[in-house]
Each structure stands twice: as C-alpha cells, then as structure tokens.
Design a protein around this motif. Sequence first.
Motif, PDB file in Angstrom:
ATOM      1  N   LEU A 196      -3.335   1.726 -10.657  1.00 46.15           N
ATOM      2  CA  LEU A 196      -3.059   0.972 -12.079  1.00 46.15           C
ATOM      3  C   LEU A 196      -4.122   1.452 -13.215  1.00 46.15           C
ATOM      4  O   LEU A 196      -5.145   1.190 -12.769  1.00 46.15           O
ATOM      5  N   LEU A 215       0.132  -6.973 -16.091  1.00 44.06           N
ATOM      6  CA  LEU A 215       0.812  -7.383 -14.965  1.00 44.06           C
ATOM      7  C   LEU A 215       0.176  -9.077 -14.662  1.00 44.06           C
ATOM      8  O   LEU A 215       0.593 -10.013 -14.108  1.00 44.06           O
ATOM      9  N   GLU A 243       0.966  -3.125  -7.229  1.00 39.49           N
ATOM     10  CA  GLU A 243       1.583  -4.158  -8.131  1.00 39.49           C
ATOM     11  C   GLU A 243       1.860  -5.482  -7.221  1.00 39.49           C
ATOM     12  O   GLU A 243       1.299  -6.703  -7.440  1.00 39.49           O
TER      13      GLU A 243
END
Length: 375
Positions: free
Chosen positions: A253, A261, A320
């Motif tokens: 990421l 997020l 995630e």
Amino acid sequence: MSSPDPQVRAARNHSTRPSPETPALRGPVVAVTGAASGVGALLTARLAASEEIKEVIAIDERRGECAAAQWHILDVRDPAIAEKLRGADVVVHLALDLDLETDAAARTAYNVRGTQTVLTAAAAAGVHRVVLCTSAMVYGALPDNELPLSEDAELRATAEATGVGDLLEIERLARRAPRAHPGLNVTVVRPAVLVGGTDTALTRYFESPRLLVVAGSRPAWQFCHVEDLCSALEYAVLEKVDGELAVGCDGWLEQEEVEELSGIRRMELPSAVALGAAARLHRIGLTPSPAGDLAYTMYPWVVSGSRLHDAGWRARWTNEEVLAELLEEVSGRHTVAGRRLGRKDATAAGAAGATVALLGAAAVVRRARKARRRV
C-alpha cells in the motif's frame, strides 16, 4: 503477544497422539521455543492440531495452554536444552525478546545467546532442521530499494532500529551454522510488518493522532498477519520449502492509500527535524524508539515472497484486511513519538500540530513523571 483463546482450545481438543485404532503418524517431531506466548503459542497450537505432525515439544520459561504438547520449562540459554531436543526432527526457534521497553543490552544478550545455544544444542541432539524467524527489516529501508525485494537481496540494514542488530546477528549465526554443524539445515523466515497481537514501533505508528510523514520520503506498507506467518513456518517445518524465506501479504500500500483506508491525517515534517527530534528524545530516555525506526516508515522494504509462492503457499490475508485489524487493535491507544500517552495528552498533542506533537512529547512525559513522583 498473547494467544487467542479459540486457537488454544482447538489445540486442546485435537491431540495428534494416535489412538489404538489410528496408525502411528509418520510426520516430524517438532520442538518450538517461546511456545507459551505470541507467535510461539499460535504455532504450537497449529502444529499440535495438524495430522501431518507426529508430536510437538513445547519449550518456554513457563507452561503454556496447549495441553496437546509435551512441555519443558527452561531458559533457551541453558545448555540443558540439548537433552530436551533429543528425538526432535525440527526445531522452530521463536524465543526472542523484541520488546520496545527492554534494556537493549539485556535484549541482545538474550536473543543472540539464546539462538547460539539452540543451534548448538540442536546439532548435538541430532536435529536435522532449525527454523529461525527474523524480519524483513534485515533488508533495510532504503530509498533505492527495488519494489519488491527478492529473498536473495543484500541485507543492507544497520543496527540503528529496535532489535535489528540482534536480527542481523541471528542471520549471521544462521549462515555459519551449517558449516559449524554439517548436516544441520537452517531455514530463516522473514515476515513483513507483523500484525496480530504484536506491539512494535511500526504498529505504534498507527496509534498516533496523525501519521508522521517525512518530507521527500517514499513509504510503502506491506503487512504480515500472524496467522500467515504461522502457516509459512509450518511449510518450513514440513520441508515444503527451505532457505531464506520472506513472507507477507501480496503487494503493498502506498502512504496515500494507508491514509485513505485509516482515515488518519498525515503530519509532514522535514527530515532533519523528524530525525533530530527522534534521536534527541530517545537519547534522553523519553521515547523507546531510536531514530533508526523512522527509516522503516520513510522508505520501502517490501518483499516478494517468491520462494513460498513457488512452493504453493499463499497469504490468506490482504494488506487492506491486516491494516483494518491493526486499526481495530490499536483503537483507544495514544502514542506520540513512540511513547504511549493518556487520552488527554494525546488529544492535546494531535491538536497542536506536527512539530509540537513530536517535539512536545518530552514535555508531556516530564509532566507525567512529575505527577507520579507527587503521588
């Protein structure tokens, strides 16, 4: 890091010892050090419940909760461990102290001496494979790192971050062991940012009111859930893969994705300010994290995990998903410059802005110390 109760209960309820109606298992006898807590407890429970494992020998300074394992209570630095390892085919050495609050010299003495003793004892006991667990941090966090790094990339880390010097020495011991003890196979597993009941400088990064970003840096975040680490360790135990193994979620990421997020806003500081303040606060004993820890939030150290992938292993967690679990774990905790604070102090630090949040940590901690002395 404590073990979730459901996994411990699973180990109790799924003994691998054969019944009179079941043929004796032909899998390996596996010894796990550091088996009473953290990753060691999770792995012990997993192996004890596996039909591919004949027996689990659990070694720690206290008894853990897995009733299906055979327990031995001792310090891994005790040469008597050799006798406890007799009959084992594989040893997984997880008795490491990487606690941020531990005295650095004591931590190194425990980690390095413990690993030396386990390797020597394993060879003396006739063990044919030792699995060590370090970290992908040993590759170093550098601006020119490839994305991702291969397992055989040069280890360019320095000893400036918490525990990394110990891990580099363990890596050196791993390379020397097969020459010192012919016939002993050593596998090293290097996880990315480990999440799942862990407490490190990198997990504390997400406890801050703002996410510190050093100007001009290029962060890239890759996580590894403890469940995926345990499954990778099991692959090594069962000899499905060997050598130097990197393990983590697929891909990575970018910092902007992490901020989106997490919903946590960034605070950006010039490199000289951030590194200078971190070094000063650590030097006077007000924060547990040395300035070297900041590099791992500035530059990429993402790993490919190609050797595990080629052997058929796959991560069950995504970056995630692991980030979401991490944010849930740290909810309610408040950290500035690596030091955990009360809610009131953390809110004030966050509201004060980036520079005050970092540089003002010293004053916050001093006030807390004075308050404790008055009680």
